[in-house]
Enzyme design. Structure first.
Site, PDB file in Angstrom:
ATOM      1  N   TYR A 212       0.986  -0.909   0.173  1.00 55.84           N
ATOM      2  CA  TYR A 212      -0.382  -0.165  -0.158  1.00 55.84           C
ATOM      3  C   TYR A 212       0.803   1.548  -0.107  1.00 55.84           C
ATOM      4  O   TYR A 212       1.703   1.450   0.886  1.00 55.84           O
ATOM      5  CB  TYR A 212      -0.699   0.288   1.149  1.00 55.84           C
ATOM      6  N   CYS A 213       0.624   2.094  -1.181  1.00 55.08           N
ATOM      7  CA  CYS A 213       1.773   3.465  -1.150  1.00 55.08           C
ATOM      8  C   CYS A 213       0.689   4.936  -0.586  1.00 55.08           C
ATOM      9  O   CYS A 213       0.441   4.748  -0.860  1.00 55.08           O
ATOM     10  CB  CYS A 213       1.715   3.136  -2.624  1.00 55.08           C
TER      11      CYS A 213
END
Length: 763
Positions: A498-499
């Site tokens: 997850y960015c």
């Protein structure tokens, strides 16, 4: 969940087992099951034992003292408990015992009961094949083998017995049926199995009640079993049904005080003002049971204040609140640059600190409450578009100062460099927008119950019906290399990470775009740096023409940067901020490139490192997947498939996280923690447990050699497309390359086999 053998074939042992759930410290004993005691109030809520249960235990103990054990029967029951199939067959085939007359003389506990409660599927199979009665009652509660297996969450035993005639509607003397006992086991896999195989077919009602009026949802809420509560609610369980004392699931959930359970119930519409027959609502119960904090946490998470009234929302739509969060960093950064450009640095730091506190307070109190509430995860700034707004704001300020200040001064001398920066900026803006709104590769949720039943059946046949292979949120089989994302509420194929900078997951369909994005970002920063130096040089020449001499700038000396600090501090600060971003971007590029060469995702690398630390601690392994596969089951499972999936398995201690420091959060958000891990891997530094990390990552099942790994990542599986298209375009479907062959990542249950010559090509 382990298959622990019950070695004492006394019925008194079973009384304890029947009256306590093995996998929960809080069994059904903790709630009164016998006659109601009108004098009992909530202020004295403790473990209230049923008069009937006490009588059962007392009477059983007395009877056992008088019973002279039959050595032959003891040997037989012990063999059933331990799974000694050879002994059982010898005794049955030798006519030493009759399969339907193998119970003790007191409670008639049969070998099938003992085999069921010990998860001995081979013995159960044999006894049933010899004509054992699958619905025989035994024990203090006159329970069937199905009840005994269900109480301990043994899915495979329950499945076998149901397929061979066991009646799921039968109840024991407490009035508990298969669904009640499955919930009491706290094995989510058994609960799912019963819901789809029994309840969905109409054999049992999801809201069926025991003699005290308690439904399965009420039991799950009391046990603090958030997984079961979520599944029951999704299956349509009624949150308003109260027991004979007026307790709803929310009341009993408040007694336990498990925040996740309370969040699920409140979000589903549970009434926290509803009162019990004793006239007490959830707030009174929370005070008496010391669970006020949990109740308040659940209320605030669900959009209510501490008194249960809706929190005022300043935005009618959640998207508007997210947009404000997204744009706030642009304004904040502009004010910060302006402050340090025009006022004393010490004063600017003080003002900026106060501004940071005010911004944080404003976002948390005025903006975040307007976000939509789904699931159990708290809405925080770390789980908001704030960091993507930080990137966008930074990019926008770089664009503004370049267009209005840098370009007019440098275009004559550096026309091509300016054009290059323009192209890079446009591409970064475009790809950023694509990444924020992109589908990372979400596997479709399964809603057809018949398909879910078939999936469960398929997994049971190969001994893989657990949370590692079956998604309890989407009811679909998990492909290899996938992971459930709470952000997208879906299983993401080839999940990488997850960015927060794009407020999205990085997976199969957008991973290549993400690599283009961070590479262009780094190139853009370096190009901007070159143009700023030229701009500062032009400023220096301009001021020298005006006979204004430039003094030294401490460590900057007489460099062009000193000119920028002296003559255009705003641009200098924007450049400095951009260069700081380039550090973590460069480390991210390094980490991602390393993992691409290794043929693994960021998620797999993290699991591998955690698994190594956990195994190195004490060598103890734990079952976090709710797997109850019996010993020796399914020898047909392919070893390669099982081994290939091990890097994705939850690891011991993975759910127990150390408290995060501010420094640790910054390292995680910027990805620097990954950089340090990769550096240690590259140079072969041993970790804290004494293991050489290189020796661990060298056994990655998806590593087919660096050349093959790079081609698998950068080329689409469409072999008929031009090479440039295969490189530049991301996968639009679920298909991509793995070991040079096209695989469907939505249905990837077995990895391609490695060729012998690939072993020498590893990196």
């Amino acid at each position: 969940m382990t298959s622990e053998s019950v070695t004492t074939p006394l019925a008194s042992t079973l009384v304890d087992k029947e009256q306590a759930a093995d996998h929960n410290d809080d069994s059904q004993e903790d709630i009164s099951l016998g006659g109601s005691n009108d004098a009992t109030s909530l202020s004295s809520l403790k473990a209230i034992r049923s008069e009937n249960e006490d009588a059962n235990e007392t009477g059983q103990a007395d009877r056992n003292d008088d019973v002279e054990e039959d050595p032959l029967l003891t040997r037989y029951h012990t063999a059933c408990q331990k799974g000694d199939l050879a002994t059982v067959k010898e005794m049955i085939h030798g006519k030493l015992l009759e399969v339907n007359k193998d119970g003790d003389s007191v409670e008639h506990i049969t070998g099938l009961h003992w085999a069921s409660i010990n998860n001995r599927l081979s013995v159960v199979d044999f006894l049933v094949s010899q004509g054992a009665d699958v619905n025989s009652r035994a024990g203090a509660l006159h329970a069937t083998p199905l009840h005994w297996a269900a109480r301990y969450g043994y899915v495979y035993i329950v499945d076998f017995l149901l397929k061979h005639g066991a009646d799921p509607t039968m109840t024991d003397d407490q009035g508990f049926n298969l669904l009640h006992l499955s919930v009491n086991s706290s094995n989510i896999m058994l609960v799912l199995y019963v819901l789809f195989s029994v309840v969905s077919k109409g054999l049992l009602d999801v809201d069926c009640q025991d003699p005290k009026g308690r439904t399965s949802l009420l039991w799950a809420a009391y046990q603090g079993d958030s997984l079961t509560v979520a599944v029951l609610l999704k299956f349509g369980a009624n949150i308003k049904i109260a027991d004979t004392e007026g307790f709803t699931p929310l009341h009993w959930g408040t007694v336990k005080g498990q925040p996740h359970v309370l969040k699920y119930l409140i979000q589903d519409g549970a009434d926290f003002f509803q009162k019990t027959d004793a006239g007490k609502d959830c707030f009174a119960i929370a005070q008496e049971m010391n669970t006020v904090y949990s109740l308040r946490e659940a209320l605030i998470h669900s959009g209510f204040n501490n008194d249960g009234y809706p929190i005022k929302k300043w935005f009618k739509k959640s998207q508007h609140a997210k947009l404000v969060t997204f744009l706030t960093p642009f304004v904040f950064l502009g004010l910060a640059f302006a402050l340090f450009s025009h006022v004393n640095p010490l004063f600017a730091i003080i003002v900026l600190f106060l501004l940071t506190l005010a911004t944080n307070k404003g976002l948390n109190k005025l903006v975040l409450p307007s976000y939509g509430r789904m699931g159990i995860h708290n809405v925080t700034l770390l789980r908001s578009p704030l960091f993507s707004g930080v990137f966008f704001g930074s990019l926008l300020w770089v664009t503004i100062v370049w267009f209005f200040k840098v370009m007019p001064w440098t275009f004559a001398d550096e026309p091509y460099t300016n054009i290059l920066l323009l192209i890079v900026l446009l591409l970064v803006f475009y790809i950023f927008g694509q990444l924020v709104t992109s589908d990372p590769g979400c596997v479709p949720e399964e809603t057809d119950h018949e398909n879910v039943r078939q999936t469960i059946s398929d997994l049971l046949e190969i001994g893989k019906f657990d949370t590692k292979n079956f998604c309890i949120e989407t009811w679909a089989r998990k492909p290899l290399r996938s992971r459930f994302s709470s952000l997208n509420n879906a299983v993401v194929a080839r999940f990488d990470h997850y960015c927060p900078w794009i407020f999205n997951d990085v997976g199969l369909k957008n991973h290549k775009g993400f690599m283009f994005f961070i590479t262009l970002m780094e190139c853009g920063i370096l190009t901007f740096f070159k143009l700023c130096l030229e701009y500062f040089d032009e400023l220096e020449d301009s001021y020298e023409d005006r006979n204004q001499e430039l003094g030294k700038c401490f460590i900057l000396g007489h460099s062009d940067l000193c000119s920028g600090l002296r003559y255009d501090r705003f641009v200098f600060l924007v450049l400095l901020w951009a260069l700081l971003q380039s550090i973590w971007v460069a480390s991210l590029i390094f980490v991602q490139t390393f993992q691409i060469f290794k043929g693994m995702t960021n998620s797999e690398f993290n699991v591998l490192m955690k698994e190594n630390k956990a195994n190195g601690a004490d060598g103890v392994s734990f079952n976090e997947n709710f797997n109850t596969t019996p010993e020796g089951f399914a020898p047909s499972i392919e070893l390669d498939e099982d081994n290939n999936n091990t890097v994705l398995a939850p690891v011991p201690g993975s759910t127990l996280r150390k408290p995060r420091t501010c420094f640790g959060v910054c390292f995680t958000v910027t990805g620097m923690d990954q950089w340090f891990a990769v550096v240690k891997e590259t140079i072969g530094i041993k970790d804290s447990s004494g293991h050489n990390i290189y020796s661990i990552t060298s056994k990655i099942p998806t590593n087919y050699g660096w050349r093959r790994n790079v081609k698998d990542f950068w080329l689409t599986s469409d072999v008929n497309a031009p090479l440039w298209r295969r490189i530049l375009y991301s996968p639009t479907s679920s298909k991509a390359l793995l070991n040079g062959t096209e695989v469907d990542y939505f249905k990837l249950y077995k990895l391609p086999v490695k060729e012998a010559e690939q072993g020498s090509d590893m990196v």
